[in-house]
Write a protein that holds these residues in place. Structure first.
Motif: not given
Length: 177
Positions: A128-140
């Motif tokens: 993604h645009n952050g320059g990495n492939n890290i995603w965080y998991y949460t409840k919206g």
């Protein structure tokens, strides 16, 4: 804008160009506030919303920092209980995805309307645009219409979570499809 951030933005644009436009950016990634970086986006956030979320989440976390908490969250989507979380600054209004990717198989399932927010784990997904492939998991904070099956739980790209390093040190890696 830092050199690291500028390089990440250029890399993401090149990836979109060379992929024939296959990637999608979330609306806020194209906004002037997010183009200036997380600090500028934070300056544009609603102070009243941050105050409400802070009261619910505990002490406010500094930009680029997350605070560990010993709390439990039941995840009705995965049928598991998370026994801790990390409170981090984030972009208010950021979309949550069904998986760590912008592909059509992983729709927007909700939004984080407030900042800071809590996150229980991280996973690898699409770049993604952050320059990495890290995603965080949460409840919206809010679910998208027709997406009740996820019970509000989803992934947010690291570009929308204001950490100084990704993944955040000490946070659990999640193995969620």
């Amino acid at each position: 804008m830092s050199v690291r951030r500028a390089v990440a933005v250029i890399a993401a644009l090149l990836a979109v160009l060379f992929a024939g436009g296959a990637a999608q950016a979330s609306p806020a990634q194209a906004s002037p506030a997010s183009a200036e970086g997380p600090r500028a986006a934070a300056a544009h956030s609603d102070v009243r919303t941050a105050a409400v979320r802070t009261a619910a989440a505990g002490p406010f976390t500094a930009q680029g920092s997350c605070t560990y908490r010993n709390v439990s969250h039941y995840d009705a989507y995965t049928k598991r209980t998370w026994t801790s979380d990390w409170v981090c600054g984030n972009r208010a209004g950021a979309p949550l995805y069904a998986c760590g990717s912008f592909i059509s198989a992983c729709p927007v399932i909700g939004w984080l309307d407030t900042s800071p927010s809590w996150f229980v784990c991280w996973g690898r997904g699409a770049w993604h645009n952050g320059g990495n492939n890290i995603w965080y998991y949460t409840k919206g904070d809010r679910m998208a219409s027709g997406e009740a099956g996820h019970h509000g739980w989803g992934f947010i790209p690291a570009v929308d979570v204001w950490t100084s390093t990704d993944p955040w040190p000490g946070m659990t890696e999640c193995n969620i499809p």
